[in-house]
Design a protein around this motif. Structure first.
Motif, PDB file in Angstrom:
ATOM      1  N   UNK A 293     -12.212   1.124  11.992  1.00 31.01           N
ATOM      2  CA  UNK A 293     -11.013   1.254  11.153  1.00 31.01           C
ATOM      3  C   UNK A 293      -9.785   1.652  11.966  1.00 31.01           C
ATOM      4  N   UNK A 294      -8.722   0.890  11.812  1.00 25.42           N
ATOM      5  CA  UNK A 294      -7.460   1.180  12.493  1.00 25.42           C
ATOM      6  C   UNK A 294      -6.476   1.889  11.574  1.00 25.42           C
ATOM      7  N   UNK A 295      -6.494   1.526  10.301  1.00 28.18           N
ATOM      8  CA  UNK A 295      -5.550   2.098   9.331  1.00 28.18           C
ATOM      9  C   UNK A 295      -6.110   1.883   7.928  1.00 28.18           C
ATOM     10  N   UNK A 296      -5.675   2.729   6.998  1.00 28.56           N
ATOM     11  CA  UNK A 296      -6.086   2.608   5.598  1.00 28.56           C
ATOM     12  C   UNK A 296      -4.918   2.996   4.699  1.00 28.56           C
ATOM     13  N   UNK A 297      -4.875   2.408   3.508  1.00 27.64           N
ATOM     14  CA  UNK A 297      -3.913   2.821   2.492  1.00 27.64           C
ATOM     15  C   UNK A 297      -4.628   2.976   1.151  1.00 27.64           C
ATOM     16  N   UNK A 298      -4.186   3.975   0.406  1.00 26.12           N
ATOM     17  CA  UNK A 298      -4.724   4.320  -0.911  1.00 26.12           C
ATOM     18  C   UNK A 298      -3.663   3.872  -1.916  1.00 26.12           C
ATOM     19  N   UNK A 299      -3.978   2.845  -2.702  1.00 26.97           N
ATOM     20  CA  UNK A 299      -3.011   2.229  -3.607  1.00 26.97           C
ATOM     21  C   UNK A 299      -3.524   2.345  -5.038  1.00 26.97           C
ATOM     22  N   UNK A 300      -2.624   2.651  -5.971  1.00 31.24           N
ATOM     23  CA  UNK A 300      -3.004   2.775  -7.372  1.00 31.24           C
ATOM     24  C   UNK A 300      -2.268   1.732  -8.208  1.00 31.24           C
ATOM     25  N   UNK A 301      -2.763   1.518  -9.424  1.00 27.25           N
ATOM     26  CA  UNK A 301      -2.108   0.619 -10.369  1.00 27.25           C
ATOM     27  C   UNK A 301      -2.201   1.228 -11.755  1.00 27.25           C
ATOM     28  N   UNK A 302      -1.049   1.336 -12.417  1.00 28.01           N
ATOM     29  CA  UNK A 302      -1.000   1.794 -13.799  1.00 28.01           C
ATOM     30  C   UNK A 302       0.178   1.132 -14.480  1.00 28.01           C
ATOM     31  N   UNK A 303      -0.033   0.692 -15.725  1.00 23.25           N
ATOM     32  CA  UNK A 303       0.985  -0.066 -16.446  1.00 23.25           C
ATOM     33  C   UNK A 303       1.367  -1.284 -15.597  1.00 23.25           C
ATOM     34  N   UNK A 304       2.649  -1.480 -15.349  1.00 20.44           N
ATOM     35  CA  UNK A 304       3.054  -2.664 -14.582  1.00 20.44           C
ATOM     36  C   UNK A 304       3.409  -2.328 -13.142  1.00 20.44           C
ATOM     37  N   UNK A 305       2.997  -1.134 -12.675  1.00 19.56           N
ATOM     38  CA  UNK A 305       3.414  -0.672 -11.352  1.00 19.56           C
ATOM     39  C   UNK A 305       2.217  -0.381 -10.448  1.00 19.56           C
ATOM     40  N   UNK A 306       2.247  -0.947  -9.252  1.00 18.94           N
ATOM     41  CA  UNK A 306       1.333  -0.547  -8.188  1.00 18.94           C
ATOM     42  C   UNK A 306       2.062   0.440  -7.299  1.00 18.94           C
ATOM     43  N   UNK A 307       1.331   1.409  -6.799  1.00 17.54           N
ATOM     44  CA  UNK A 307       1.948   2.517  -6.071  1.00 17.54           C
ATOM     45  C   UNK A 307       1.196   2.779  -4.774  1.00 17.54           C
ATOM     46  N   UNK A 308       1.900   2.678  -3.661  1.00 12.87           N
ATOM     47  CA  UNK A 308       1.343   3.024  -2.354  1.00 12.87           C
ATOM     48  C   UNK A 308       1.380   4.544  -2.246  1.00 12.87           C
TER      49      UNK A 308
END
Length: 330
Positions: free
Chosen positions: A216-231
């Motif tokens: 693994x070089x890098x990771x991101x934790x991304x969420x989604x709720x309603x119409x928005x994805x969030x980094x």
């Protein structure tokens, strides 16, 4: 929980107003209340309130990215909200609504005697990508160098996959490296594990992993709720950075978010001055440049608002914050 989140979803509320976010904070030192303006059939407005005792007799109430609800219900709801929080013994109610700068709803905050403050907790500005276009258009809106880096990461054998809970220790190790390199504090592994378990259980989170040679070089934790994805969180190591794993990660997350039906991809915060003319060259890091390269629009929020119930305690609170900041700076 389901009824609250259904109402938040219908009102296009922010992730930080979901039941799961409140449950996360409750596990780490906050007391949580959720109050609503409703009748027997409908919930018209709501606020998830976080309380924290800073010292005996010194409790702050905080509403992150809230309240939410129809504009016409905000005045009676906010009036009831103030009475409720005051009765709980808080010396301060801090609100950070999910409203853009110059939103007329901010006048409702002035009506309850809240005042704007520079002491924000959430980002006061961000960059947001419009996902309603097709993928080719989204890619075309990026800077040429960013499109090149996305293709380069693939040519350099970077593979992006979706991880599970078993990848969280590796994510945390990368996050420790990132925090040390970029000089920011991080939570405990237990915090990120709890966030993952709560959000992933409702299919609201993905952990994207960029690997080279199965490392693994890098990771991101991304969420989604309603119409928005969030980094929400990002971590990267110091090795193989020339393979552009972070560009590959966000491109994968953008595609996932679009598949989910999200209309927006929020890159979660830039310095407030980043969009001011002539100031971008003065930023201390390349944070703004990296996020801006994905071709989104700069969003400025209405910021934080303080409603003070006890001026003496509020002055003590501000003094303590100033002392703490000076110690950190030293």
């Amino acid at each position: 929980p389901a009824e609250w989140d259904a109402a938040a979803l219908a009102q296009r509320a922010h992730l930080l107003q979901t039941w799961e976010w409140g449950a996360l904070k409750q596990n780490f030192g906050w007391r949580v209340e959720r109050i609503a303006w409703r009748d027997a059939a409908n919930l018209y407005a709501g606020a998830q309130i976080l309380y924290r005792a800073l010292a005996p007799g010194l409790t702050v109430a905080y509403i992150p990215r809230g309240p939410f609800g129809a504009a016409e219900t905000l005045v009676p709801f906010l009036t009831a909200l103030v009475r409720h929080v005051r009765a709980r013994g808080a010396f301060l109610l801090k609100l950070e609504p999910d409203w853009q700068r110059d939103d007329p709803r901010a006048q409702n905050l002035r009506a309850i005697r809240a005042r704007p403050t520079f002491e924000t907790i959430q980002p006061s500005a961000t960059i947001e990508l419009d996902l309603t276009a097709d993928l080719e258009t989204i890619l075309a809106r990026m800077k040429a160098k960013w499109r090149y880096n996305i293709r380069l990461s693939e040519k350099k054998d970077v593979v992006v996959r979706v991880g599970a809970a078993a990848a969280l220790p590796a994510f945390y190790e990368l996050l420790r490296v990132t925090g040390a390199r970029d000089h920011f504090a991080i939570h405990s592994l237990a915090y990120y594990r709890a966030a993952w378990e709560l959000l992933a259980a409702r299919d609201r989170a993905r952990l994207f992993i960029a690997e080279y040679a199965q490392q693994p070089l890098a990771m991101i934790f991304v969420t989604a709720f309603a119409d928005q994805a969030l980094y929400l969180y990002g971590a990267s190591g110091n090795a193989e950075r020339n393979r552009m794993p972070n560009h590959a990660l966000h491109w994968a997350a953008i595609q996932w978010a679009k598949t989910r039906g999200c209309a927006r991809y929020d890159l979660w915060g830039i310095p407030e001055t980043a969009a001011e003319p002539g100031e971008t060259e003065n930023l201390p890091t390349s944070l703004y440049q990296f996020k801006h390269g994905f071709g989104g629009a700069t969003i400025h929020y209405t910021g934080a608002w303080d409603l003070v119930f006890n001026p003496v305690k509020y002055r003590l609170y501000q003094l303590a914050r100033k002392i703490r900041q000076n110690k950190i700076g030293a």
